[in-house]
Design a protein around this motif. Structure first.
Motif, mmCIF file in Angstrom:
data_model
loop_
_atom_site.group_PDB
_atom_site.id
_atom_site.type_symbol
_atom_site.label_atom_id
_atom_site.label_comp_id
_atom_site.label_asym_id
_atom_site.label_seq_id
_atom_site.Cartn_x
_atom_site.Cartn_y
_atom_site.Cartn_z
ATOM 1 N N LEU A 174 0.799 -1.219 0.000
ATOM 2 C CA LEU A 174 0.000 0.000 0.000
ATOM 3 C C LEU A 174 0.836 1.276 0.000
ATOM 4 O O LEU A 174 0.281 2.376 -0.127
ATOM 5 C CB LEU A 174 -0.945 0.011 1.214
ATOM 6 C CG LEU A 174 -2.007 -1.101 1.250
ATOM 7 C CD1 LEU A 174 -2.826 -0.994 2.525
ATOM 8 C CD2 LEU A 174 -2.903 -1.045 0.021
ATOM 9 N N THR A 175 2.141 1.149 0.130
ATOM 10 C CA THR A 175 2.988 2.339 0.233
ATOM 11 C C THR A 175 2.826 3.297 -0.947
ATOM 12 O O THR A 175 2.690 4.509 -0.748
ATOM 13 C CB THR A 175 4.464 1.934 0.414
ATOM 14 O OG1 THR A 175 4.596 1.264 1.678
ATOM 15 C CG2 THR A 175 5.380 3.143 0.395
ATOM 16 N N PRO A 176 2.828 2.838 -2.189
ATOM 17 C CA PRO A 176 2.681 3.790 -3.308
ATOM 18 C C PRO A 176 1.375 4.570 -3.260
ATOM 19 O O PRO A 176 1.320 5.715 -3.711
ATOM 20 C CB PRO A 176 2.748 2.889 -4.547
ATOM 21 C CG PRO A 176 3.476 1.669 -4.096
ATOM 22 C CD PRO A 176 3.053 1.461 -2.671
ATOM 23 N N LEU A 177 0.332 3.985 -2.723
ATOM 24 C CA LEU A 177 -0.965 4.642 -2.634
ATOM 25 C C LEU A 177 -1.013 5.628 -1.467
ATOM 26 O O LEU A 177 -1.565 6.722 -1.578
ATOM 27 C CB LEU A 177 -2.071 3.596 -2.455
ATOM 28 C CG LEU A 177 -3.481 4.115 -2.163
ATOM 29 C CD1 LEU A 177 -4.042 4.838 -3.373
ATOM 30 C CD2 LEU A 177 -4.401 2.964 -1.752
ATOM 31 N N VAL A 178 -0.401 5.242 -0.345
ATOM 32 C CA VAL A 178 -0.557 5.994 0.907
ATOM 33 C C VAL A 178 0.474 7.102 1.067
ATOM 34 O O VAL A 178 0.158 8.187 1.563
ATOM 35 C CB VAL A 178 -0.481 5.021 2.112
ATOM 36 C CG1 VAL A 178 -0.501 5.781 3.432
ATOM 37 C CG2 VAL A 178 -1.633 4.026 2.043
ATOM 38 N N ARG A 179 1.707 6.862 0.645
ATOM 39 C CA ARG A 179 2.815 7.767 0.968
ATOM 40 C C ARG A 179 3.394 8.421 -0.292
ATOM 41 O O ARG A 179 4.054 7.773 -1.092
ATOM 42 C CB ARG A 179 3.926 7.014 1.709
ATOM 43 C CG ARG A 179 3.475 6.367 3.003
ATOM 44 C CD ARG A 179 4.593 5.558 3.602
ATOM 45 N NE ARG A 179 5.694 6.411 4.044
ATOM 46 C CZ ARG A 179 6.926 5.964 4.265
ATOM 47 N NH1 ARG A 179 7.233 4.699 4.058
ATOM 48 N NH2 ARG A 179 7.859 6.801 4.674
ATOM 49 N N SER A 180 3.163 9.692 -0.442
ATOM 50 C CA SER A 180 3.653 10.428 -1.603
ATOM 51 C C SER A 180 5.175 10.458 -1.629
ATOM 52 O O SER A 180 5.815 10.924 -0.692
ATOM 53 C CB SER A 180 3.113 11.864 -1.555
ATOM 54 O OG SER A 180 3.762 12.684 -2.497
ATOM 55 N N ARG A 181 5.763 9.939 -2.698
ATOM 56 C CA ARG A 181 7.204 9.988 -2.969
ATOM 57 C C ARG A 181 8.048 9.158 -2.001
ATOM 58 O O ARG A 181 9.264 9.081 -2.164
ATOM 59 C CB ARG A 181 7.696 11.447 -2.976
ATOM 60 C CG ARG A 181 7.020 12.278 -4.048
ATOM 61 C CD ARG A 181 7.306 13.748 -3.940
ATOM 62 N NE ARG A 181 8.713 14.066 -4.122
ATOM 63 C CZ ARG A 181 9.178 15.310 -4.133
ATOM 64 N NH1 ARG A 181 8.352 16.328 -3.958
ATOM 65 N NH2 ARG A 181 10.453 15.534 -4.320
#
Length: 326
Positions: A174-181
């Motif tokens: 889920l990191t690409p969805l939740v955390r910008s850059r």
């Protein structure tokens, strides 16, 4: 107070309860923060515990402004072009620790990708200012990833915080969805490097928000990944949607599930785990005390850098809390 008026109106489980201020210490803390023109992540991130923490005379200070250069899908801090750094901010933070008689301080910051060092030097100057005014205080930093620039991270670690916190926030999928850059592996690398830079003489900490659609096995994998990168302190809390424009809550995790995760984390080898619906990175941060050898090593190194001779009587080390003495 900065708060989305709809934040606590939509129907939530009974265990999501926010305590409103009923303690004079709350207004005293608010007044001091206003007087010193400080920013707190408590307000900017709409933390559900700010009533409780401010009522106890504690707060988490957010340096380097209130505008972030990233637009993470979970975060209430505004995204905009940041203002210039304020050179007197470290001194104002230090003054606050003195007035509040703090024994433990948490210093965090917005992501400042507009700065070459990501704000690392500002962290260093704030740590030094706080320690000069209050040499016995436990200093915890909650930092961005500085885009994995080793020299920037080294600036922070050279100031020798006692606790280094950088949040994974969510599981790898889920990191690409939740955390910008931000990147999952980069965050793990930053945590490990921070510890290596001071020969292991720092407690490292990280946290996850639950309820974004992660699976149990992914949470357990994140725990294993953190342990493999020498992290020993973990926080687990429920994601709460700041505004309708932010990522939706997929699931409300029950208190029983949080308790199960806590026991699993401790069984896996974490030294301390705070796990519950309203737990945040800085919630009851002072309940965790770094290992005695870490505290002694930091004090020894600092005195050595200052050219002072160290004796046991010089170590200003706080006593163990009764519940942590064992």
């Amino acid at each position: 107070m900065k708060m989305d008026p709809t934040l606590h109106r939509e129907k939530k489980p009974d265990w999501i309860k926010v305590r409103l201020p009923n303690n004079p210490a709350f207004w005293s803390t608010k007044s001091l923060i206003t007087d010193l023109k400080l920013v707190t992540v408590c307000e900017e991130a709409q933390c559900p515990n700010r009533w409780e923490c401010w009522g106890q005379g504690t707060a988490t200070f957010m340096i380097a402004g209130d505008k972030c250069t990233r637009a993470c899908g979970f975060c209430a801090v505004k995204t905009a072009k940041p203002d210039a750094l304020e050179s007197d901010e470290p001194a104002r933070i230090a003054e606050a620790t003195s007035r509040m008689n703090l024994k433990h301080i948490v210093i965090t910051a917005v992501a400042r990708d507009d700065l070459k060092d990501g704000g690392a030097e500002h962290f260093r100057e704030t740590i030094r200012a706080v320690r000069e005014v209050n040499p016995g205080i436990i200093i915890e930093v909650l930092v961005p990833d500085f885009n994995d620039r080793d020299w920037a991270l080294q600036l922070v670690m050279d100031a020798r915080p006692h606790i280094f916190n950088h949040n994974l926030e969510t599981v790898e999928r889920l990191t690409p969805l939740v955390r910008s850059r931000a990147k999952y592996q980069r965050s793990l690398t930053v945590l490990k490097k921070a510890k290596q830079m001071v020969n292991g003489h720092v407690a490292t900490k990280s946290g996850l928000m639950l309820g974004l659609g992660e699976r149990k096995e992914e949470v357990l994998q994140a725990m294993d990944d953190l342990l493999a990168h020498d992290v020993t302190v973990l926080t687990l809390g429920q994601y709460l949607r700041p505004t309708p424009k932010h990522l939706p809550v997929v699931e409300y995790i029950t208190p029983e599930q949080f308790e199960e995760y806590k026991q699993i984390a401790l069984d896996k080898g974490f030294r301390h785990c705070a796990s519950g619906p309203l737990v945040r990175s800085s919630y009851h941060a002072a309940d965790f005390r770094p290992e005695l050898d870490v505290l002694e090593a930091i004090e020894t190194d600092l005195r050595s850098m200052d050219g002072l001779e160290l004796g046991p009587e010089h170590l200003n080390i706080p006593a163990l809390k009764p519940d942590l003495a064992s």
